[in-house]
Design a protein around this motif. Structure first.
Motif, PDB file in Angstrom:
ATOM      1  N   ARG A  58       1.693   2.587  -0.505  1.00  0.00           N
ATOM      2  CA  ARG A  58       0.510   2.348   0.333  1.00  0.00           C
ATOM      3  C   ARG A  58      -0.666   2.157  -0.601  1.00  0.00           C
ATOM      4  O   ARG A  58      -0.789   2.848  -1.601  1.00  0.00           O
ATOM      5  CB  ARG A  58       0.261   3.515   1.277  1.00  0.00           C
ATOM      6  CG  ARG A  58       1.361   3.662   2.313  1.00  0.00           C
ATOM      7  CD  ARG A  58       0.978   4.619   3.426  1.00  0.00           C
ATOM      8  NE  ARG A  58       1.982   4.594   4.461  1.00  0.00           N
ATOM      9  CZ  ARG A  58       1.973   3.770   5.507  1.00  0.00           C
ATOM     10  NH1 ARG A  58       0.997   2.909   5.654  1.00  0.00           N
ATOM     11  NH2 ARG A  58       2.923   3.816   6.409  1.00  0.00           N
ATOM     12  N   THR A  66      -1.175  -9.658  -2.101  1.00  0.00           N
ATOM     13  CA  THR A  66       0.041 -10.472  -2.108  1.00  0.00           C
ATOM     14  C   THR A  66       1.117  -9.738  -2.893  1.00  0.00           C
ATOM     15  O   THR A  66       0.817  -8.953  -3.796  1.00  0.00           O
ATOM     16  CB  THR A  66      -0.196 -11.852  -2.753  1.00  0.00           C
ATOM     17  OG1 THR A  66      -0.627 -11.668  -4.106  1.00  0.00           O
ATOM     18  CG2 THR A  66      -1.237 -12.643  -1.983  1.00  0.00           C
ATOM     19  N   LYS A 120       9.228  -4.704   1.313  1.00  0.00           N
ATOM     20  CA  LYS A 120       9.049  -5.326   2.620  1.00  0.00           C
ATOM     21  C   LYS A 120       7.748  -4.777   3.213  1.00  0.00           C
ATOM     22  O   LYS A 120       7.541  -3.554   3.246  1.00  0.00           O
ATOM     23  CB  LYS A 120      10.227  -4.970   3.525  1.00  0.00           C
ATOM     24  CG  LYS A 120      10.093  -5.481   4.935  1.00  0.00           C
ATOM     25  CD  LYS A 120      11.311  -5.032   5.748  1.00  0.00           C
ATOM     26  CE  LYS A 120      10.854  -4.687   7.144  1.00  0.00           C
ATOM     27  NZ  LYS A 120      11.857  -4.005   7.921  1.00  0.00           N
ATOM     28  N   ALA A 121       6.868  -5.674   3.655  1.00  0.00           N
ATOM     29  CA  ALA A 121       5.595  -5.251   4.243  1.00  0.00           C
ATOM     30  C   ALA A 121       5.844  -4.462   5.521  1.00  0.00           C
ATOM     31  O   ALA A 121       6.709  -4.810   6.332  1.00  0.00           O
ATOM     32  CB  ALA A 121       4.722  -6.465   4.537  1.00  0.00           C
ATOM     33  N   THR A 139       0.176  -1.260   8.143  1.00  0.00           N
ATOM     34  CA  THR A 139      -0.772  -0.497   7.327  1.00  0.00           C
ATOM     35  C   THR A 139      -1.737   0.329   8.158  1.00  0.00           C
ATOM     36  O   THR A 139      -2.453   1.157   7.619  1.00  0.00           O
ATOM     37  CB  THR A 139      -1.616  -1.428   6.450  1.00  0.00           C
ATOM     38  OG1 THR A 139      -2.369  -2.293   7.297  1.00  0.00           O
ATOM     39  CG2 THR A 139      -0.757  -2.212   5.502  1.00  0.00           C
ATOM     40  N   ALA A 166      -2.633  -2.282   2.338  1.00  0.00           N
ATOM     41  CA  ALA A 166      -1.281  -2.812   2.451  1.00  0.00           C
ATOM     42  C   ALA A 166      -0.313  -1.645   2.368  1.00  0.00           C
ATOM     43  O   ALA A 166      -0.626  -0.598   1.807  1.00  0.00           O
ATOM     44  CB  ALA A 166      -0.989  -3.824   1.343  1.00  0.00           C
ATOM     45  N   TYR A 220       4.121  -1.022   1.990  1.00  0.00           N
ATOM     46  CA  TYR A 220       5.414  -1.651   1.769  1.00  0.00           C
ATOM     47  C   TYR A 220       6.501  -0.588   1.740  1.00  0.00           C
ATOM     48  O   TYR A 220       6.271   0.541   1.295  1.00  0.00           O
ATOM     49  CB  TYR A 220       5.435  -2.381   0.417  1.00  0.00           C
ATOM     50  CG  TYR A 220       4.409  -3.472   0.305  1.00  0.00           C
ATOM     51  CD1 TYR A 220       4.675  -4.760   0.744  1.00  0.00           C
ATOM     52  CD2 TYR A 220       3.150  -3.204  -0.212  1.00  0.00           C
ATOM     53  CE1 TYR A 220       3.734  -5.763   0.648  1.00  0.00           C
ATOM     54  CE2 TYR A 220       2.188  -4.198  -0.306  1.00  0.00           C
ATOM     55  CZ  TYR A 220       2.486  -5.473   0.119  1.00  0.00           C
ATOM     56  OH  TYR A 220       1.542  -6.454   0.042  1.00  0.00           O
ATOM     57  N   LEU A 228       2.106  -6.670  -7.164  1.00  0.00           N
ATOM     58  CA  LEU A 228       1.116  -6.682  -6.089  1.00  0.00           C
ATOM     59  C   LEU A 228      -0.200  -7.140  -6.693  1.00  0.00           C
ATOM     60  O   LEU A 228      -0.554  -6.722  -7.806  1.00  0.00           O
ATOM     61  CB  LEU A 228       0.956  -5.281  -5.495  1.00  0.00           C
ATOM     62  CG  LEU A 228       2.222  -4.640  -4.916  1.00  0.00           C
ATOM     63  CD1 LEU A 228       1.938  -3.222  -4.452  1.00  0.00           C
ATOM     64  CD2 LEU A 228       2.765  -5.476  -3.763  1.00  0.00           C
TER      65      LEU A 228
END
Length: 148
Positions: free
Chosen positions: A68, A83, A90-91, A94, A105, A107, A117
């Motif tokens: 996170r 990005t 995997k996103a 959030t 973000a 993941y 990232l």
């Protein structure tokens, strides 16, 4: 011959004791790794929380773990969306961004591998009136995530 008083000896002893007992506070300019109660034998964390100060770091998370991150920006200097290059993360949801200019973000680590990232933002606010100096500099942020 000069005579030394007990007060001078005590002061010198305290001064020397203070010099030898300083703790390393981690002020080396590098961001310290967030504490994680769960670590695998490979030294990878089950979770990692990243901030802007983590720029340039490499972190390791275990498969199934989470990353996170929150980049605190401003309305005048907003962070671009984060990005991820690679397929090991995997996103996931959030939550809400509370401040304009922030980038968040999250993941989940889904496969072994390495992911970069990245985000960026302007170095300074853009001029709001004619005749003000323009700033074209970009502040970049990136972290390498290793999943094992």
């Amino acid at each position: 011959m000069r005579r030394t008083t007990p007060l001078a000896l005590t002061a010198a002893a305290l001064l020397l004791a203070g010099c030898g007992s300083q703790e390393d506070t981690g002020s080396s300019g590098k961001a310290s790794e967030p504490p994680s109660p769960t670590r695998s034998s490979a030294g990878c964390a089950a979770q990692a929380e990243l901030k802007a100060a983590d720029h340039g770091r490499t972190v390791c998370v275990t498969k199934g773990g989470e990353i996170r991150l929150t980049l605190d920006g401003t309305k005048a200097r907003p962070w671009k969306p984060v990005t991820a290059s690679g397929t090991a993360l995997k996103a996931i949801n959030t939550g809400f961004v509370l401040q304009p200019g922030d980038a968040t973000a999250a993941y989940q680590a889904v496969a072994a591998g390495t992911v970069k990232l990245a985000s960026s933002r302007p170095m300074c606010a853009q001029p709001t009136a004619p005749g003000q100096v323009s700033c074209e500099g970009i502040e970049e942020w990136s972290v390498t995530v290793r999943v094992s």
